[in-house]
Design a protein around this motif. Structure first.
Motif, PDB file in Angstrom:
ATOM      1  N   ASP A  71      -1.185   4.753   8.446  1.00 17.54           N
ATOM      2  CA  ASP A  71      -1.031   3.948   7.677  1.00 17.54           C
ATOM      3  C   ASP A  71      -2.229   2.828   7.312  1.00 17.54           C
ATOM      4  O   ASP A  71      -2.735   2.296   8.311  1.00 17.54           O
ATOM      5  N   GLU A  73      -2.847   0.489   5.995  1.00 13.67           N
ATOM      6  CA  GLU A  73      -2.845  -0.993   6.428  1.00 13.67           C
ATOM      7  C   GLU A  73      -3.123  -1.598   7.759  1.00 13.67           C
ATOM      8  O   GLU A  73      -3.489  -2.618   8.096  1.00 13.67           O
ATOM      9  N   VAL A  74      -2.868  -0.458   8.641  1.00 17.06           N
ATOM     10  CA  VAL A  74      -3.026  -0.864  10.166  1.00 17.06           C
ATOM     11  C   VAL A  74      -4.295   0.098  10.667  1.00 17.06           C
ATOM     12  O   VAL A  74      -4.709  -0.409  11.829  1.00 17.06           O
ATOM     13  N   THR A  76      -7.903   2.445  10.218  1.00 13.00           N
ATOM     14  CA  THR A  76      -9.094   2.627   9.336  1.00 13.00           C
ATOM     15  C   THR A  76      -9.392   4.005   9.158  1.00 13.00           C
ATOM     16  O   THR A  76      -9.531   5.032  10.235  1.00 13.00           O
ATOM     17  N   GLU A 294      -6.449   5.768  -5.532  1.00 17.57           N
ATOM     18  CA  GLU A 294      -5.876   5.128  -4.568  1.00 17.57           C
ATOM     19  C   GLU A 294      -6.720   5.645  -3.158  1.00 17.57           C
ATOM     20  O   GLU A 294      -7.031   5.046  -2.224  1.00 17.57           O
ATOM     21  N   ILE A 298      -9.006   3.708  -0.312  1.00 11.89           N
ATOM     22  CA  ILE A 298      -8.714   3.487   1.110  1.00 11.89           C
ATOM     23  C   ILE A 298     -10.023   4.013   1.794  1.00 11.89           C
ATOM     24  O   ILE A 298     -10.451   3.471   2.854  1.00 11.89           O
ATOM     25  N   SER A 301     -12.417   1.244   1.945  1.00 11.20           N
ATOM     26  CA  SER A 301     -12.300  -0.087   2.748  1.00 11.20           C
ATOM     27  C   SER A 301     -12.319   0.497   4.190  1.00 11.20           C
ATOM     28  O   SER A 301     -12.937  -0.331   5.186  1.00 11.20           O
TER      29      SER A 301
END
Ligand code: AQP
Length: 330
Positions: A71, A73-74, A76, A294, A298, A301
């Motif tokens: 994920d 979001e959690v 890297t 997308e 990802i 980031s």
């Protein structure tokens, strides 16, 4: 929160061994740890690569991480060559590593034995780059398959040596090697692990194989003598197939042996093929459902988050070594 770091090379077909030995555990651990999952494309350069293919495979592996359930979001997710500190720290660790200890690595010995035209220095130094990957993030735990155990011990030795000689800098990481699935074997030779670098495509099931290919590979998988279907270390080919079945169905060995009582290899291979195909179908749909935009967002980031930590560690390392650049004197 404690940290984990792990990675996989963007070479060949990412296979069930990679998933069951490593990726599956990354997904499980990611909520308990601050997690860094890297596509180690610099490691891939230890063998000749086609540049276009390497770039495409690098993106593909990042997609596989996401499809498996990492994920963003959690965790890297990032590409090794996007964070130059990996190569920078690897050089420094190379200067404290000993040639003899690198020559003792079994993976180096295996690969060196296969090279006809001289062994590339990168193959010898491969585990030092891996040590740099792990130590840069002050990693606590490294979830890997069994084949990486020795490299992790070297990582610990290098970290301890640096800390002893230059002052406490690196955290000493532990390996997380699953009790079941840490060494999925080749379908064509149960004495060898399933590996991307295996020249025989029949030896492994790639996560992106289609249903027909999976059925054909499993049908042709080698088996041992004897007919009874049960977990038995003296029958490694059968035990390997049963282990894959066990991990994908999450049934106990006893349930599996009861289920296959009185049935033969053909039945096992057919049912295993159904299980693998059913497992990979939604997985492959997710891989294809991730848009390029997308993915780039990802990875960008991920690069930023990883760079921040890598830069801070390198500052500390350079200070320890007396490597002060012009900017750090101001
Ligand atoms: N057969 C395996 N069973 C369980 N885990 C495995 N891993 C690799 N093979 C098995 C684990 O997967 C992660 C990624 O490893 P990799 O990218 O080095 O993959 P590979 O298949 O080992 O690739 P190669 O190209 O064949 O590399 P070499 O020849 O270097 O092994 C790791 O956590 C690994 O332990």
């Amino acid at each position: 929160m404690k940290r984990i770091f792990s990675g996989a090379q963007p070479t060949g077909g990412f296979h069930l061994g990679n998933y069951l030995g490593a990726l599956r555990n990354w997904v499980e651990l990611q909520r308990e740890y601050e997690s860094f999952f890297c596509v180690v494309n610099l490691h891939a350069l230890t063998n000749p690569q086609d540049p276009k293919e390497l770039a495409a495979k690098t993106r593909e592996v990042a997609r596989l991480y996401l499809a498996a359930g990492i994920d963003p979001e959690v965790s890297t997710i990032f590409i090794q060559s996007d964070v130059p500190e990996h190569a920078e720290l690897a050089w420094i660790l190379n200067c404290i590593a000993r040639v003899a200890e690198l020559e003792r690595m079994t993976q180096y010995k295996d690969k060196a034995a296969k090279q006809r035209e001289g062994v590339g220095a990168g193959i010898l130094n491969y585990p030092v780059l891996m040590a740099a990957d792990i130590l840069l993030y002050k990693t606590d735990l490294v979830p890997v398959g069994h084949d990486q155990k020795q490299h992790l011990e070297l990582t610990r030795d290098l970290a301890e040596r640096f800390n002893r000689d230059y002052g406490e800098t690196f955290r000493i990481p532990e390996a997380f090697i699953p009790k079941v699935g840490a060494r999925i074997m080749s379908l064509s030779n149960p004495q060898k692990k399933m590996a991307k670098s295996d020249e025989n495509p029949q030896s492994s099931i790639a996560l992106l194989d289609d249903a027909e290919t999976i059925r054909r590979k499993l049908k042709r998988a080698v088996t041992d003598s004897g007919t009874e279907i049960r977990f038995d270390e003296t029958r490694p080919a059968l035990t390997n197939l049963l282990t894959i079945y066990r991990l994908l169905t999450q049934r106990t060995p006893q349930e599996i042996e009861e289920h296959f009582a009185g049935k033969g290899y053909a039945q096992l291979k057919g049912e295993l093929a159904d299980v693998v195909v059913e497992f990979l179908r939604p997985f492959q749909e997710r891989v294809h459902g991730i848009s390029d935009e997308e993915l780039e967002r990802i990875l960008e980031s991920g690069r930023e988050r990883a760079s921040g930590i890598a830069r801070a560690t390198m500052e500390e390392v350079k200070n320890r070594l007396g490597l002060h650049g012009a900017h750090s004197r101001n």
